[in-house]
Scaffold this motif. Structure first.
Motif, PDB file in Angstrom:
ATOM      1  N   GLU A 183       0.827  -1.205   0.000  1.00  0.00           N
ATOM      2  CA  GLU A 183       0.000   0.000   0.000  1.00  0.00           C
ATOM      3  C   GLU A 183       0.864   1.259   0.000  1.00  0.00           C
ATOM      4  O   GLU A 183       1.805   1.359   0.777  1.00  0.00           O
ATOM      5  CB  GLU A 183      -0.864  -0.025   1.267  1.00  0.00           C
ATOM      6  N   ASN A 203       1.964   4.825   0.872  1.00  0.00           N
ATOM      7  CA  ASN A 203       1.709   5.771   1.947  1.00  0.00           C
ATOM      8  C   ASN A 203       2.610   6.971   1.794  1.00  0.00           C
ATOM      9  O   ASN A 203       3.005   7.594   2.758  1.00  0.00           O
ATOM     10  CB  ASN A 203       1.937   5.099   3.305  1.00  0.00           C
ATOM     11  N   THR A 233      -7.456   2.317  -3.659  1.00  0.00           N
ATOM     12  CA  THR A 233      -7.730   3.668  -3.151  1.00  0.00           C
ATOM     13  C   THR A 233      -8.452   4.487  -4.208  1.00  0.00           C
ATOM     14  O   THR A 233      -8.061   4.471  -5.387  1.00  0.00           O
ATOM     15  CB  THR A 233      -6.413   4.387  -2.782  1.00  0.00           C
ATOM     16  N   ARG A 242      -9.895   2.723   0.726  1.00  0.00           N
ATOM     17  CA  ARG A 242      -9.328   4.005   1.154  1.00  0.00           C
ATOM     18  C   ARG A 242      -9.762   5.126   0.223  1.00  0.00           C
ATOM     19  O   ARG A 242      -9.927   4.914  -0.989  1.00  0.00           O
ATOM     20  CB  ARG A 242      -7.801   3.928   1.182  1.00  0.00           C
ATOM     21  N   ILE A 256     -12.963   2.327   6.516  1.00  0.00           N
ATOM     22  CA  ILE A 256     -12.446   2.936   5.289  1.00  0.00           C
ATOM     23  C   ILE A 256     -11.506   4.050   5.730  1.00  0.00           C
ATOM     24  O   ILE A 256     -11.915   4.961   6.456  1.00  0.00           O
ATOM     25  CB  ILE A 256     -13.572   3.515   4.407  1.00  0.00           C
ATOM     26  N   GLU A 257     -10.259   3.960   5.307  1.00  0.00           N
ATOM     27  CA  GLU A 257      -9.300   4.999   5.672  1.00  0.00           C
ATOM     28  C   GLU A 257      -9.564   6.245   4.821  1.00  0.00           C
ATOM     29  O   GLU A 257      -9.854   6.132   3.624  1.00  0.00           O
ATOM     30  CB  GLU A 257      -7.875   4.495   5.439  1.00  0.00           C
TER      31      GLU A 257
END
Ligand SMILES: O=c1cc[nH]c(=O)[nH]1
Length: 164
Positions: free
Chosen positions: A3, A5, A82, A104, A142-143
């Motif tokens: 993921e 970041n 995302t 996300r 859910i971010e």
């Protein structure tokens, strides 16, 4: 792998959403853009607002993208993906993202900031409900990352003179 970041990559992808919003506006639609990226930050889908040309009141960029994403990918995969978008998803789009399984959301400007741009324009009578509240009422996490002040000026510029 894994993921992403990395703030710089988020900003790059938000800038790409701005480009999508420019194209949406040029095609006669409202100036919003979104994209779907995988866990490595590869862009899988791009989607502009289609409300005007498709004549569909729910044709927000994010809702249309969530629908297309769910046609193409299983929910288990979407949890690792995302959705990037120029503006914070409204309550309708947040609901669609929730049901799609997307894991996300990264957005450029807040719904509140957008409301300041659209004002009383009947084409976008903003729902004043932050997406974190909508997601918080759900049964899966859910971010959410945003707003990103680094892209505010260019995101807002696409709306200049558009709303009355
Ligand atoms: O975020 C938003 C708001 C209105 N319309 C869109 O397409 N997206």
């Amino acid at each position: 792998m894994g993921e992403i970041n990395n703030r710089e990559r988020h900003i790059e992808l938000l800038r790409r959403c701005v480009e999508v919003s420019v194209r949406a506006k040029a095609s006669g639609n409202h100036p919003f853009g979104a994209l779907l990226a995988d866990a490595d930050g590869n862009v899988l889908l791009e989607q502009g607002n289609i409300e005007v040309t498709e004549g569909v009141c729910t044709g927000h960029a994010e809702a249309s993208l969530a629908a297309e994403a769910s046609r193409r990918y299983p929910k288990e995969r979407l949890r690792t993906y995302t959705l990037y978008t120029t503006a914070e998803p409204c309550a309708m789009c947040a609901g669609d993202i929730y049901w799609s399984g997307i894991g996300r959301v990264v957005y450029g400007i807040s719904e509140r900031r957008l409301a300041g741009l659209t004002g009383e324009d009947k084409r976008n009578l903003t729902l004043d409900l932050p997406c974190r509240i909508v997601f918080g009422a759900g049964r899966r996490p859910i971010e959410v990352l945003g707003p990103f002040p680094e892209v505010e000026a260019e995101t807002v510029a696409v709306h200049a003179g558009y709303w009355s």
